[in-house]
Write an enzyme that holds these catalytic residues in place. Sequence first.
Site, PDB file in Angstrom:
ATOM      1  N   ASP A  50       0.823  -1.212   0.000  1.00 49.34           N
ATOM      2  CA  ASP A  50       0.000   0.000   0.000  1.00 49.34           C
ATOM      3  C   ASP A  50       0.858   1.263   0.000  1.00 49.34           C
ATOM      4  O   ASP A  50       0.735   2.133   0.846  1.00 49.34           O
ATOM      5  CB  ASP A  50      -0.961  -0.017   1.191  1.00 49.34           C
ATOM      6  CG  ASP A  50      -1.992  -1.123   1.060  1.00 49.34           C
ATOM      7  OD1 ASP A  50      -3.029  -0.892   0.412  1.00 49.34           O
ATOM      8  OD2 ASP A  50      -1.745  -2.233   1.580  1.00 49.34           O
ATOM      9  N   HIS A  52       0.747   3.736  -2.190  1.00 48.68           N
ATOM     10  CA  HIS A  52      -0.165   4.863  -2.440  1.00 48.68           C
ATOM     11  C   HIS A  52       0.573   6.174  -2.727  1.00 48.68           C
ATOM     12  O   HIS A  52       0.259   7.220  -2.147  1.00 48.68           O
ATOM     13  CB  HIS A  52      -1.129   5.032  -1.271  1.00 48.68           C
ATOM     14  CG  HIS A  52      -2.197   3.981  -1.234  1.00 48.68           C
ATOM     15  ND1 HIS A  52      -3.106   3.802  -2.253  1.00 48.68           N
ATOM     16  CD2 HIS A  52      -2.486   3.010  -0.302  1.00 48.68           C
ATOM     17  CE1 HIS A  52      -3.916   2.789  -1.952  1.00 48.68           C
ATOM     18  NE2 HIS A  52      -3.543   2.284  -0.791  1.00 48.68           N
ATOM     19  N   ASP A  93      -1.080  -1.922  -4.510  1.00 47.99           N
ATOM     20  CA  ASP A  93      -1.588  -0.555  -4.377  1.00 47.99           C
ATOM     21  C   ASP A  93      -0.438   0.455  -4.404  1.00 47.99           C
ATOM     22  O   ASP A  93      -0.191   1.191  -3.448  1.00 47.99           O
ATOM     23  CB  ASP A  93      -2.434  -0.376  -3.117  1.00 47.99           C
ATOM     24  CG  ASP A  93      -3.914  -0.603  -3.377  1.00 47.99           C
ATOM     25  OD1 ASP A  93      -4.257  -1.072  -4.479  1.00 47.99           O
ATOM     26  OD2 ASP A  93      -4.725  -0.314  -2.482  1.00 47.99           O
ATOM     27  N   ASN A 125      -6.082  -3.305  -5.971  1.00 44.05           N
ATOM     28  CA  ASN A 125      -7.279  -2.742  -6.595  1.00 44.05           C
ATOM     29  C   ASN A 125      -7.044  -1.337  -7.135  1.00 44.05           C
ATOM     30  O   ASN A 125      -7.625  -0.936  -8.151  1.00 44.05           O
ATOM     31  CB  ASN A 125      -8.458  -2.736  -5.618  1.00 44.05           C
ATOM     32  CG  ASN A 125      -8.187  -1.970  -4.338  1.00 44.05           C
ATOM     33  OD1 ASN A 125      -7.488  -2.475  -3.458  1.00 44.05           O
ATOM     34  ND2 ASN A 125      -8.745  -0.780  -4.206  1.00 44.05           N
ATOM     35  N   HIS A 126      -6.143  -0.571  -6.501  1.00 45.56           N
ATOM     36  CA  HIS A 126      -5.891   0.793  -6.964  1.00 45.56           C
ATOM     37  C   HIS A 126      -4.991   0.839  -8.198  1.00 45.56           C
ATOM     38  O   HIS A 126      -4.780   1.917  -8.763  1.00 45.56           O
ATOM     39  CB  HIS A 126      -5.324   1.654  -5.836  1.00 45.56           C
ATOM     40  CG  HIS A 126      -6.381   2.076  -4.859  1.00 45.56           C
ATOM     41  ND1 HIS A 126      -7.335   2.997  -5.180  1.00 45.56           N
ATOM     42  CD2 HIS A 126      -6.644   1.667  -3.599  1.00 45.56           C
ATOM     43  CE1 HIS A 126      -8.144   3.160  -4.139  1.00 45.56           C
ATOM     44  NE2 HIS A 126      -7.751   2.354  -3.176  1.00 45.56           N
ATOM     45  N   ASP A 129      -7.199   2.307 -10.920  1.00 46.15           N
ATOM     46  CA  ASP A 129      -7.783   3.646 -10.783  1.00 46.15           C
ATOM     47  C   ASP A 129      -7.662   4.458 -12.061  1.00 46.15           C
ATOM     48  O   ASP A 129      -8.267   5.527 -12.185  1.00 46.15           O
ATOM     49  CB  ASP A 129      -7.091   4.411  -9.646  1.00 46.15           C
ATOM     50  CG  ASP A 129      -7.499   3.896  -8.285  1.00 46.15           C
ATOM     51  OD1 ASP A 129      -8.521   3.187  -8.206  1.00 46.15           O
ATOM     52  OD2 ASP A 129      -6.805   4.187  -7.295  1.00 46.15           O
ATOM     53  N   HIS A 225      -3.209  -8.906  -2.312  1.00 48.27           N
ATOM     54  CA  HIS A 225      -3.838  -7.634  -1.968  1.00 48.27           C
ATOM     55  C   HIS A 225      -5.303  -7.941  -1.656  1.00 48.27           C
ATOM     56  O   HIS A 225      -6.201  -7.706  -2.458  1.00 48.27           O
ATOM     57  CB  HIS A 225      -3.722  -6.625  -3.116  1.00 48.27           C
ATOM     58  CG  HIS A 225      -4.041  -5.228  -2.674  1.00 48.27           C
ATOM     59  ND1 HIS A 225      -3.122  -4.420  -2.052  1.00 48.27           N
ATOM     60  CD2 HIS A 225      -5.196  -4.524  -2.703  1.00 48.27           C
ATOM     61  CE1 HIS A 225      -3.686  -3.263  -1.749  1.00 48.27           C
ATOM     62  NE2 HIS A 225      -4.964  -3.308  -2.126  1.00 48.27           N
ATOM     63  N   HIS A 260      -3.713  -4.252   1.480  1.00 49.78           N
ATOM     64  CA  HIS A 260      -5.099  -3.837   1.270  1.00 49.78           C
ATOM     65  C   HIS A 260      -5.771  -3.293   2.525  1.00 49.78           C
ATOM     66  O   HIS A 260      -6.379  -2.231   2.476  1.00 49.78           O
ATOM     67  CB  HIS A 260      -5.940  -4.961   0.672  1.00 49.78           C
ATOM     68  CG  HIS A 260      -7.335  -4.552   0.290  1.00 49.78           C
ATOM     69  ND1 HIS A 260      -7.592  -3.450  -0.497  1.00 49.78           N
ATOM     70  CD2 HIS A 260      -8.551  -5.097   0.574  1.00 49.78           C
ATOM     71  CE1 HIS A 260      -8.916  -3.347  -0.680  1.00 49.78           C
ATOM     72  NE2 HIS A 260      -9.509  -4.327  -0.033  1.00 49.78           N
ATOM     73  N   GLN A 262      -4.237  -2.324   5.157  1.00 47.75           N
ATOM     74  CA  GLN A 262      -3.341  -1.274   5.634  1.00 47.75           C
ATOM     75  C   GLN A 262      -3.209  -1.261   7.155  1.00 47.75           C
ATOM     76  O   GLN A 262      -3.275  -0.206   7.802  1.00 47.75           O
ATOM     77  CB  GLN A 262      -3.793   0.103   5.111  1.00 47.75           C
ATOM     78  CG  GLN A 262      -3.725   0.188   3.595  1.00 47.75           C
ATOM     79  CD  GLN A 262      -4.169   1.527   3.030  1.00 47.75           C
ATOM     80  OE1 GLN A 262      -4.926   1.583   2.070  1.00 47.75           O
ATOM     81  NE2 GLN A 262      -3.707   2.613   3.618  1.00 47.75           N
ATOM     82  N   ARG A 381      -8.818   7.309   7.952  1.00 45.59           N
ATOM     83  CA  ARG A 381      -9.438   6.070   7.477  1.00 45.59           C
ATOM     84  C   ARG A 381     -10.198   5.343   8.587  1.00 45.59           C
ATOM     85  O   ARG A 381     -11.326   4.865   8.388  1.00 45.59           O
ATOM     86  CB  ARG A 381      -8.349   5.159   6.898  1.00 45.59           C
ATOM     87  CG  ARG A 381      -8.848   3.797   6.392  1.00 45.59           C
ATOM     88  CD  ARG A 381      -7.669   2.895   6.065  1.00 45.59           C
ATOM     89  NE  ARG A 381      -8.083   1.566   5.655  1.00 45.59           N
ATOM     90  CZ  ARG A 381      -8.113   1.129   4.412  1.00 45.59           C
ATOM     91  NH1 ARG A 381      -7.759   1.937   3.435  1.00 45.59           N
ATOM     92  NH2 ARG A 381      -8.495  -0.106   4.124  1.00 45.59           N
ATOM     93  N   ARG A 416      -9.624  10.242   1.335  1.00 44.24           N
ATOM     94  CA  ARG A 416      -8.369   9.528   1.535  1.00 44.24           C
ATOM     95  C   ARG A 416      -7.420  10.121   2.573  1.00 44.24           C
ATOM     96  O   ARG A 416      -6.372   9.548   2.849  1.00 44.24           O
ATOM     97  CB  ARG A 416      -7.620   9.419   0.202  1.00 44.24           C
ATOM     98  CG  ARG A 416      -8.433   8.779  -0.906  1.00 44.24           C
ATOM     99  CD  ARG A 416      -8.874   7.378  -0.574  1.00 44.24           C
ATOM    100  NE  ARG A 416      -7.761   6.430  -0.544  1.00 44.24           N
ATOM    101  CZ  ARG A 416      -7.893   5.129  -0.422  1.00 44.24           C
ATOM    102  NH1 ARG A 416      -9.094   4.599  -0.278  1.00 44.24           N
ATOM    103  NH2 ARG A 416      -6.845   4.341  -0.418  1.00 44.24           N
TER     104      ARG A 416
END
Length: 568
Positions: A50, A52, A93, A125-126, A129, A225, A260, A262, A381, A416
Amino acid sequence: MTNKLIKGLVATAILAALAGCNSSDDDKAPTTCAEAGDACTIFTVLHTNDNHGRFWENKDGEYGMAARKTLIEQIRAEVAANGGETLLLSGGDINTGVPESDLQDAVPDFIGMNDIGYDAMAVGNHEFDNPLAVLDSQRSIANFPMLAANIYRADGTRYFDAYKVFDVNGVKIAVIGLTTEDTAKISNPEFISGLTFTDPKEEAAKVIKEIKDAKAADLIFATTHMGHYANGENGSNAPGDVALANALAQGELQAVIGGHSQNPVCMEGGEYADFTPGDECAPDQQNGTYIMQAHEWGKYVGRADFEYFNGELHLASYKLVPVNLLKKVTDANGEETKELVGEAIEPDAALKELLSYYQERGQGQLDEIIANTDGLLDGERANVRKMQTNLGQLVAEAQRSKVNADVGVMNSGGVRASIEAGDISYRDVLTVQPFGNMLTLSTMTGAELTEYLNVVATFDVGESGSGAYPQLAGIKMDVDCEAKTVSINDINGKGYAADATYTFTVPSFNAAGGDGYPKLNPVQTGYVDAEVLYTYFKDKGDIKATDYAPVAGDIQFLNSNSPLACKR
């Protein structure tokens, strides 16, 4: 058989038994790596997840890929000096979360991963995006495989490799990639319409059989993930790593390196330990499978030191090594300050210089001050996915007011980050809303809106929260979590009637069925979510955080283990 022969056989048996007793120390199976000697192989798995977009350190100098590289190189050198080798994995991610990365399609993040020397990553999954063309470009940049056994094209072929076998200090380790099934509902439907996400548990069993039939590996790991949920309690999320481990025959999967959810997967008595940076960490173990996750953003590098002998894998030690993390402390005068956890890690100079080019691009635009807030706007989150917060309601209010709608519905997974008290910049807006979703407008009768909210307002948030949980503006209602129904008391100060007509906004992602929301056929307003929030802040100028605080009693959750959300 003669007595003489019987006596001879008995004597032989006795001698053999005595010989066995005399040589028992030599024949005994080793129980430690030291006893096994040269028959014991040591290796280390390092992992993050993650990312990100956090290729650069934060304003306090925490984490960042340059410091991560220094730490990983130090560990590699130490492991090599002790006769071992390392494998570096990511739980996925890489995309979405920091403007500098988002505006450049995570190119700096993948360049950083190449330089650090990642061996493989799970597809998160990201990674979806953006349009698939962007993902394909990222795959072409990466000098390592992106793995996902359970993502298929329409023609039945896999979009990514299912696994890769690595020779780590003479041990063949197959690493399977798996992606959460939730990708089908939490990614933009426009970008994944040609893909199918199958059950990772079923896919893992198929791939493990394939690996075993081919005798391709000594050990089988998974980089996933999917999320870690203690005791498999995943709420409205798709089943995660615990469910995966327990669905397989014991001993088939030796370890899961995850992402995922996190969270730092540090367990105590079957539950999450009260972990803080620098603490000891015991990973989860389910059905003979070690399960590990290193929180998020490269804050930690997970380090698992393994020993392999007698055909069995043993975890010698495990750590979450902090990367220049700070902790809050209170001095003798009662003043709160921050101090470094562990030793300072000097960022790798060459990688920092390489990444500085990307960090510096567009700084002028991102640092534009557009408003000011007198208090924290809460997008944390752990909060926004379990309760109404002032930032969640502000975003929903900004969206509904943009098009004069009665109600604003905002999925909390699209919020986010928080915004600290003080100046608000364009960078803050893009950090809070990085996805570029379009604002949609729908018109329904009161009865139809009730049916819609019967689904949207009753998602079970579970222990870790759910991105489907809606932040709501312009509505008062009671939510019966057991019956999965809502009773609307007021809409935008107009009261409520089943046959009256009302309008509401929702991001295009959810209007297309994302997060499991009912699909809509709405008006596409043409407004991008970040642009809407940017304009709202700029028009307001001064934001009073208390103006957006949830009003007690406006939304009540009944028959739930939480007064703030549906939780069972």
